[in-house]
Design a protein around this motif. Structure first.
Motif, short mmCIF file in Angstrom:
data_model
loop_
_atom_site.label_atom_id
_atom_site.label_comp_id
_atom_site.label_asym_id
_atom_site.label_seq_id
_atom_site.Cartn_x
_atom_site.Cartn_y
_atom_site.Cartn_z
N LEU A 96 1.21 -1.39 -0.22
CA LEU A 96 0.02 -0.47 -0.28
C LEU A 96 0.46 1.28 -0.11
N ASP A 97 2.05 1.47 0.54
CA ASP A 97 3.11 2.39 0.67
C ASP A 97 3.39 2.61 -1.36
N VAL A 98 3.77 1.31 -2.08
CA VAL A 98 3.45 1.68 -3.34
C VAL A 98 2.27 2.33 -3.89
N LEU A 99 1.25 1.87 -3.65
CA LEU A 99 0.40 2.61 -3.91
C LEU A 99 0.29 3.66 -3.62
N SER A 100 0.58 4.40 -2.43
CA SER A 100 0.39 5.77 -2.20
C SER A 100 1.34 6.31 -2.60
N TYR A 101 2.60 5.60 -2.81
CA TYR A 101 3.87 7.14 -4.24
C TYR A 101 3.45 6.72 -5.39
N THR A 102 2.47 5.89 -6.40
CA THR A 102 1.50 5.79 -7.17
C THR A 102 1.19 7.09 -7.16
N LEU A 103 -0.47 7.16 -6.42
CA LEU A 103 -1.25 7.62 -5.44
C LEU A 103 -0.38 9.70 -5.63
N GLY A 104 0.57 10.16 -5.04
CA GLY A 104 1.11 11.27 -4.99
C GLY A 104 1.42 11.90 -6.16
N ALA A 105 2.59 10.28 -6.93
CA ALA A 105 3.03 11.15 -8.55
C ALA A 105 1.99 11.32 -8.92
N VAL A 106 0.54 10.85 -9.57
CA VAL A 106 -0.47 10.84 -10.14
C VAL A 106 -1.00 12.06 -9.61
N VAL A 107 -1.15 12.44 -8.80
CA VAL A 107 -1.72 14.10 -8.03
C VAL A 107 -0.37 15.02 -9.07
N PHE A 108 0.43 14.56 -8.41
CA PHE A 108 1.82 15.93 -9.08
C PHE A 108 1.58 15.80 -10.27
N HIS A 109 1.27 15.62 -11.06
CA HIS A 109 1.42 14.70 -13.03
C HIS A 109 -0.10 15.59 -13.14
N LEU A 110 -0.97 14.96 -12.72
CA LEU A 110 -2.22 16.29 -13.18
C LEU A 110 -2.16 17.38 -12.70
N ALA A 111 -1.92 17.67 -11.74
CA ALA A 111 -2.02 19.42 -10.94
C ALA A 111 -0.54 20.55 -10.72
N ILE A 112 0.49 19.80 -10.28
CA ILE A 112 1.39 20.37 -10.18
C ILE A 112 2.41 20.75 -11.88
N ASN A 113 2.64 19.29 -11.82
CA ASN A 113 3.50 19.36 -13.40
C ASN A 113 2.85 20.21 -15.04
N LYS A 114 3.05 21.68 -14.55
CA LYS A 114 2.81 22.18 -15.68
C LYS A 114 3.48 22.88 -16.29
N PRO A 115 3.81 23.74 -17.13
CA PRO A 115 4.50 24.90 -17.67
C PRO A 115 4.08 26.21 -17.06
N LEU A 116 4.49 27.14 -16.10
CA LEU A 116 4.02 28.19 -15.07
C LEU A 116 3.73 28.88 -16.54
N GLU A 117 2.87 29.72 -16.36
CA GLU A 117 2.32 30.54 -17.45
C GLU A 117 3.43 32.02 -17.35
N PRO A 118 3.17 33.07 -18.61
CA PRO A 118 4.57 33.86 -18.66
C PRO A 118 4.12 35.25 -17.71
N ALA A 119 2.43 35.07 -17.21
CA ALA A 119 2.28 35.94 -16.38
C ALA A 119 3.27 35.72 -14.88
N ALA A 120 2.64 34.25 -14.65
CA ALA A 120 3.70 34.09 -13.03
C ALA A 120 5.14 34.09 -12.89
N ILE A 121 5.20 33.61 -14.03
CA ILE A 121 7.04 33.66 -13.86
C ILE A 121 7.76 34.92 -13.00
N HIS A 122 7.25 36.37 -14.44
CA HIS A 122 7.78 37.35 -14.08
C HIS A 122 6.59 37.55 -11.89
N SER A 123 6.09 37.44 -11.92
CA SER A 123 5.63 37.63 -10.66
C SER A 123 6.10 37.45 -9.05
#
Length: 123
Positions: A96-123
């Motif tokens: 279940l720890d492996v499944l927890s790592y996998t769930l966390g990785a999916v959350v990262f990939h879907l929510a955080i792992n996105k290019p920064l918007e140009p406006a967000a880069i300079h602010s």
């Protein structure tokens, strides 16, 4: 750096710190104690990795390739669920720890792992 300002990263960091505080006070809430750190691990570690890559290459639109994310899950799973339990009785292996790592990785990939918007880069 704006990568660290992502609301989900901040939430994961706060939850991790609160969970550690509970454990430090010897307050063990079973599902949190057993799996929360493992779920939060990948969003925290991978966001730090993403921020480092963006800073080093000065490329704020960089996203971690899927193979890096899968590699991180595989390495954490091998280290913490295969090797450490064989080296010390302090550690136990839990699928279940492996499944927890996998769930966390999916959350990262879907929510955080996105290019920064140009406006967000300079602010």
């Amino acid at each position: 750096m704006r990568t660290f300002a992502h609301s989900l990263f901040i939430l994961c960091l706060v939850l991790f710190c609160l969970n550690q505080l509970l454990e430090w006070q010897h307050l063990y809430i079973t599902p949190l104690y057993q799996y929360l750190d493992d779920i939060l691990c990948m969003p925290l570690v991978l966001t730090i990795t993403l921020a480092t890559e963006r800073l080093y290459f000065n490329n704020y639109s960089f996203v971690l390739p899927l193979r890096y994310i899968l590699g991180a899950v595989l390495l954490f799973s091998i280290c913490f669920e295969v090797l450490l339990p064989r080296l010390s009785i302090v550690y136990t292996s839990d699928v279940l720890d492996v499944l927890s790592y996998t769930l966390g990785a999916v959350v990262f990939h879907l929510a955080i792992n996105k290019p920064l918007e140009p406006a967000a880069i300079h602010s």
